[in-house]
Design an enzyme around this catalytic site. Structure first.
Site, PDB file in Angstrom:
ATOM      1  N   SER A   1       0.824  -1.211   0.000  1.00  0.00           N
ATOM      2  CA  SER A   1       0.000   0.000   0.000  1.00  0.00           C
ATOM      3  C   SER A   1       0.854   1.256   0.000  1.00  0.00           C
ATOM      4  CB  SER A   1      -0.920   0.014   1.230  1.00  0.00           C
ATOM      5  OG  SER A   1      -0.193   0.324   2.399  1.00  0.00           O
ATOM      6  N   LYS A   2       0.270   2.330  -0.551  1.00  0.00           N
ATOM      7  CA  LYS A   2       0.949   3.618  -0.573  1.00  0.00           C
ATOM      8  C   LYS A   2       1.182   4.127   0.847  1.00  0.00           C
ATOM      9  CE  LYS A   2      -1.476   4.961  -4.842  1.00  0.00           C
ATOM     10  NZ  LYS A   2      -2.393   5.945  -5.451  1.00  0.00           N
ATOM     11  N   ARG A   3       0.154   3.985   1.676  1.00  0.00           N
ATOM     12  CA  ARG A   3       0.238   4.553   3.031  1.00  0.00           C
ATOM     13  C   ARG A   3       1.306   3.872   3.870  1.00  0.00           C
ATOM     14  NH1 ARG A   3      -1.939   3.198   7.766  1.00  0.00           N
ATOM     15  NH2 ARG A   3      -3.178   1.536   6.834  1.00  0.00           N
TER      16      ARG A   3
END
Length: 499
Positions: free
Chosen positions: A251-253
């Site tokens: 994930s980006k986060r």
């Protein structure tokens, strides 16, 4: 004709998982002689940005994934989506829900709907006990005309099941009792995802929907909408997820720039190499070949060849040398080493220009020298950035010495402080200054001084390039030329900086 689409949301940089979805759609379209379309799903007005849209388009261009026909922005179709929902209400396939709207985040609503539907199904409760589901058309129209706020919901059948054959995951089924009447329009008349996606796919004539496995459950809802609109249902192929080393979803986060496509562009990856690496995240060539040209990928790609197992993207967050997947770095190095020189040179030029190392002479009088230099040094490099870092000494006098190389190859023997300038005196008279002549001169000087040639070779390498490894040292002498080689052998920098 096959028509597929890539439909990203412009809410951040292009995730490598999304880039892989784009690649698989593109490969399938090109293999089948079909169309690859691009749709920007920008209906989340609060999070969608022009910068993200540019990043998506630039990412596709970098990977050389060209799209057909005009770019579609989903937000431009919002009124069509609202009209279609109203039509379903008029036809009795959907209804107005006048339930008071509670203030919740969208994610909370989605999670609550799914949890409630599962709980009701397990307990045998009909979650369609919505007091407005069977409200008469006249009463519904009256309340709407009076200005009462409402959402619009699809009437999901009370009995039966949804079934479809996924090209990757096989037979999929889900009981209607587990699907709550899905919201088509919110009370502010904003169309929701499932409605918009289906209507856009119908309008664009999409024949195959190829997307991530996390959309698998949405498909049952979307099939209900295709049926409600009386439209042909496309074929579906859901792709395995790409997971982090700890098996969590990438994930980006959580994982930051390592999952951004632009990171690989900016850190010196060859587009063809990264495209090749992405293709092997979930798919493999029938013959097991890993280094594939674009034409070979198109020829060999099939949706049936996509595996069900999730792909693992191995990277080491605290190791700068292994900041991304080892296979990605290996593959990039293979491309840099084996690509036709004519294809590598423009990329090296771009890297040197961005690092302020480019000289126009490399395109003119020194073109031959530039080509020979790139050919000599590219075989040990992993990224294009290495040409301006590890290869900096070939293009500038402003280069750094690796401390470990200096201590190993220069400072370990005090005689080198005198021997290396002496070697410079010997080499200064060599003409022509070729690798063979330099080798002869160096070995003769070593014999005369009673030292091993390796001592001078290793010392010279560090003096001339700042490093302990590299191409044939005598080739390095020839490429750098007499003047630069002699000047660097006489330099006192290593002793001044590290003694």
């Amino acid at each position: 004709m096959v028509r597929v689409r890539f439909a990203p949301s412009p809410t951040g940089y292009l995730h490598i998982g999304a880039a892989r979805s784009a690649l698989f759609n593109w490969l399938f379209a090109r293999k089948m002689g079909g169309k690859f379309l691009l749709r920007i799903e920008d209906t989340d007005l609060q999070r969608s940005t022009e910068e993200s849209t540019r990043s998506i388009i630039e990412g596709l261009e970098w990977l050389e994934l060209d799209y057909d026909e005009e770019l579609v922005f989903q937000s431009a179709n919002s009124e069509k989506h609202r009209a279609a929902a109203r039509r379903l209400v008029d036809e009795g396939k959907a209804y107005r829900d006048f339930s008071p709207r509670e203030e919740r985040e969208d994610k909370s609503i989605k999670r609550e709907i799914a949890e409630r539907a599962r709980a009701h199904a397990a307990e045998g409760i009909d979650h369609r006990n919505n007091p407005y589901r069977d409200l008469s058309k006249e009463e519904s129209n009256r309340r709407a005309a009076a200005g009462e706020a409402f959402a619009m919901r699809l009437k999901v059948p009370a009995e039966g099941e949804s079934r479809f054959e996924d090209i990757v995951y096989g037979d999929q089924e889900r009981s209607y009792s587990e699907i709550e009447d899905l919201v088509l329009l919110r009370s502010d008349a904003h169309p929701l995802y499932n409605l918009s996606v289906v209507l856009d796919d119908i309008e664009m004539g999409i024949t195959h929907v190829i997307r991530g496995q996390d959309h698998l459950t949405n498909t049952h809802k979307q099939i209900l909408l295709y049926q409600a609109f009386g439209a042909p249902i496309p074929k579906f192929a859901h792709l395995p997820l790409i997971l982090a080393p700890n098996k969590a979803k990438l994930s980006k986060r959580k994982h930051g720039e390592v999952v951004s496509l632009t990171t690989y562009r900016d850190r010196g990856f060859v587009p063809a190499a990264f495209r090749n690496f992405l293709a092997l995240l979930g798919w493999s060539s029938p013959d097991g070949k890993e280094i594939l040209t674009r034409e070979e990928m198109i020829e060999r790609f099939t949706l049936e060849g996509i595996g069900r197992a999730n792909a693992i993207f191995n990277f080491h967050e605290n190791d700068p040398r292994r900041w991304t997947d080892d296979k990605a770095l290996w593959m990039n190095a293979e491309y840099i080493r084996t690509m036709p020189l004519s294809e590598v040179l423009p990329m090296v030029k771009g890297e040197l220009r961005s690092s302020k190392l480019w000289r126009e002479e490399y395109d003119e009088d020194e073109r031959e020298w530039f080509e020979r230099t790139v050919e000599l040094i590219r075989h040990r490099f992993f990224t294009l950035k290495d040409f301006s870092s590890q290869g900096r000494a070939y293009f500038s006098e402003d280069f750094d010495f690796e401390e470990a190389a200096v201590r190993k190859n220069i400072l370990k023997d005090v005689k080198l402080k005198e021997l290396l300038p002496g070697l410079a005196d010997r080499l200064e008279s060599i003409d022509p200054f070729t690798a063979a002549n330099v080798e002869g001169g160096l070995r003769a000087f070593a014999d005369a001084e009673g030292v091993k040639a390796g001592l001078l070779i290793n010392g010279s390498r560090t003096m001339l390039t700042g490093q302990s490894v590299g191409p044939s040292m005598f080739e390095v002498f020839e490429i750098l030329g007499r003047d630069r080689s002699v000047m660097r052998l006489r330099s006192q920098r290593p002793w001044n900086e590290f003694s």
